[in-house]
Design a protein around this motif. Structure first.
Motif, short mmCIF file in Angstrom:
data_model
loop_
_atom_site.label_atom_id
_atom_site.label_comp_id
_atom_site.label_asym_id
_atom_site.label_seq_id
_atom_site.Cartn_x
_atom_site.Cartn_y
_atom_site.Cartn_z
N VAL A 1 -36.35 13.26 -5.17
CA VAL A 1 -35.20 14.26 -4.42
C VAL A 1 -35.51 15.67 -5.31
CG1 VAL A 1 -32.59 14.61 -5.58
CG2 VAL A 1 -33.84 12.82 -5.74
N VAL A 2 -35.10 16.30 -4.09
CA VAL A 2 -35.13 17.90 -3.84
C VAL A 2 -33.87 18.40 -3.62
CG1 VAL A 2 -36.71 19.61 -2.59
CG2 VAL A 2 -37.47 17.78 -3.18
N ILE A 3 -33.55 18.92 -4.64
CA ILE A 3 -31.62 19.89 -4.85
C ILE A 3 -31.97 21.24 -4.97
CG2 ILE A 3 -30.12 20.17 -6.02
CD1 ILE A 3 -30.82 18.38 -8.23
N LEU A 4 -31.52 21.66 -3.74
CA LEU A 4 -31.42 23.52 -3.34
C LEU A 4 -30.60 24.29 -4.15
CD1 LEU A 4 -31.96 23.00 0.87
CD2 LEU A 4 -34.11 23.13 -1.24
N GLY A 5 -31.08 25.28 -4.32
CA GLY A 5 -29.93 26.36 -4.71
C GLY A 5 -30.45 27.39 -4.78
N ALA A 6 -28.86 28.68 -4.74
CA ALA A 6 -29.21 29.34 -4.56
C ALA A 6 -28.29 30.27 -5.24
CB ALA A 6 -28.16 30.43 -2.92
N LEU A 7 -29.01 31.60 -6.04
CA LEU A 7 -28.37 32.50 -7.25
C LEU A 7 -27.90 33.30 -6.79
CD1 LEU A 7 -30.60 34.12 -8.61
CD2 LEU A 7 -30.87 31.55 -9.14
N LEU A 8 -27.48 34.80 -7.91
CA LEU A 8 -27.16 35.76 -7.57
C LEU A 8 -28.12 36.55 -8.02
CD1 LEU A 8 -23.26 36.62 -6.95
CD2 LEU A 8 -25.06 36.59 -5.25
N GLY A 9 -28.74 37.85 -7.58
CA GLY A 9 -29.75 38.17 -8.63
C GLY A 9 -30.18 39.83 -8.41
N ASP A 10 -30.91 40.26 -9.08
CA ASP A 10 -31.16 42.00 -8.66
C ASP A 10 -32.03 41.86 -7.85
OD1 ASP A 10 -28.93 43.12 -9.87
OD2 ASP A 10 -30.40 42.79 -12.16
N THR A 11 -31.97 42.11 -6.35
CA THR A 11 -33.13 41.87 -5.91
C THR A 11 -32.96 41.79 -4.37
OG1 THR A 11 -34.37 40.69 -5.01
CG2 THR A 11 -33.10 39.40 -4.84
N PRO A 12 -33.52 43.24 -3.85
CA PRO A 12 -33.63 43.36 -2.79
C PRO A 12 -33.37 42.93 -1.54
CG PRO A 12 -36.18 44.44 -3.52
CD PRO A 12 -35.35 43.38 -4.63
N HIS A 13 -32.88 43.53 -0.59
CA HIS A 13 -32.56 42.19 0.90
C HIS A 13 -34.32 42.78 1.51
CE1 HIS A 13 -31.45 46.55 2.26
NE2 HIS A 13 -31.64 46.33 2.91
#
Length: 342
Positions: A123-135
């Motif tokens: 099982v592979v679960i995809l997620g996305a989080l907010l972070g201090d990363t430049p676009h």
């Protein structure tokens, strides 16, 4: 007992899941599963009963007209199957829905029941989080698991996260306790440009998934959409000196943090990945060209909590004092679309 009629016997099936809501910053994860379903023409074979898991005052049903007849679409989670042919055939079971409002343990048990009946190997679960990363930099995607053996054999991180969790973390732990290999892939989305869509983060998740399950994924227009998205954000950031300065600060922090990774082994690994994708050519249903999305919406740089059109300056000294790193889940500002690196 779950009865599955009309579902063919699957070849080395992998379940790929994503859920809208708290674990889906920029809609990057749910859009990735939707892309797989669309490119490979998935066939829905099951839907969970919405009455069991959703608060309709939180996730409201929608009414639409079908030839003059009013119909209702209820928020739920649907499962579909895609048959992937080629030299290395491997079928996927796609799980796409909304984070449930209640009965999470029953929800996970029902998902695992389908996985057991279909013979799912991982099982592979995809997620996305907010972070201090430049676009402006490649989207960081971390692969984590609760299984030490899986972490070692698949070059993943063994999760050490402690804190509030979402359905991604709960489902991964349910898989671990049930003896089902499970991996979570997390993409970091810039917190100052969190509004969906974020095709660059979606593309990064699909590329990481491609490497993980050794399956060529048709990307369609996503690469061109990702370039158009970044160009649009570049133009908006250039119009505000404070935003441009803040992005430059994030770039410097990211580049400094990545210096130890610029080893011969890391460079060779990236080059091998490039060659594998180039030599494979466009996958089934993948177009050579692309359609550029419009990137001139000022909402890209809007802080939804305050209504400002530039990001607030983060308390960097306070975060550094706590030993937090830019882009980590622990240093993430809480807000809609936040997620944990579970």
């Amino acid at each position: 007992m779950i009865e599955l009629e009309g579902v063919p016997e699957l070849i080395d099936p992998v379940m790929v899941a994503a859920f809208e809501g708290w674990n889906d910053a920029g809609d990057a994860a749910s859009t990735a599963v939707a892309h797989l379903d669309r490119e490979w023409k998935g066939e829905v074979f099951a839907a969970l009963d919405a009455e069991d898991y959703y608060d309709f005052q939180v996730n409201r049903p929608t009414v639409w007209l079908d030839g003059g007849v009013r119909k209702i679409t209820w928020p739920t989670t649907r499962l579909s199957v895609v048959r992937v042919g080629g030299d290395k055939p491997r079928d996927l079971v796609l799980v796409r829905g909304i984070e449930p409002s209640m009965r999470w343990r029953s929800f996970c048990n029902e998902i695992l029941g389908f996985a057991h009946e279909l013979g799912v190997e991982m099982v592979v679960i995809l997620g996305a989080l907010l972070g201090d990363t430049p676009h402006t930099r490649p989207v960081p995607v971390s692969g984590v698991t609760s299984d030490p053996d899986l972490a070692r054999t698949m070059d993943l991180e063994e999760t050490r996260y402690e804190g509030p969790t979402g359905i991604v973390g709960i489902l991964q732990e349910a898989c671990t306790h049930a003896g089902v290999p499970a991996v979570s892939l997390w993409a970091a989305v810039p917190h100052y440009v969190s509004q969906p869509p974020n095709p660059k983060a979606t593309l990064a998740l699909l590329n990481r998934l491609e490497d993980l399950i050794d399956l060529r994924i048709p990307l369609g227009e996503l690469p061109e959409d990702a370039r158009a998205w970044q160009l649009g954000v570049d133009q908006l950031a250039a119009e505000d000196s404070e935003v441009a300065e803040y992005v430059q600060t994030l770039e410097e922090a990211r580049d400094t943090a990545e210096l130890p990774e610029a080893t011969g082994e890391a460079i060779a690994r990236e080059f091998e990945r490039y060659l594998r994708r180039r030599d494979g050519g466009p996958g089934p249903g993948q177009s050579a060209g692309g359609h550029a999305t419009e990137g001139g919406d000022a909402s890209y740089l809007r802080d939804t909590s305050s209504g400002r059109t530039r990001p607030p300056r983060p308390p960097r000294a306070e975060r550094e004092e706590r030993g937090e790193k830019p882009g980590s889940a622990e240093s993430d500002d809480s807000g809609p679309g936040d997620a944990e690196e579970e």
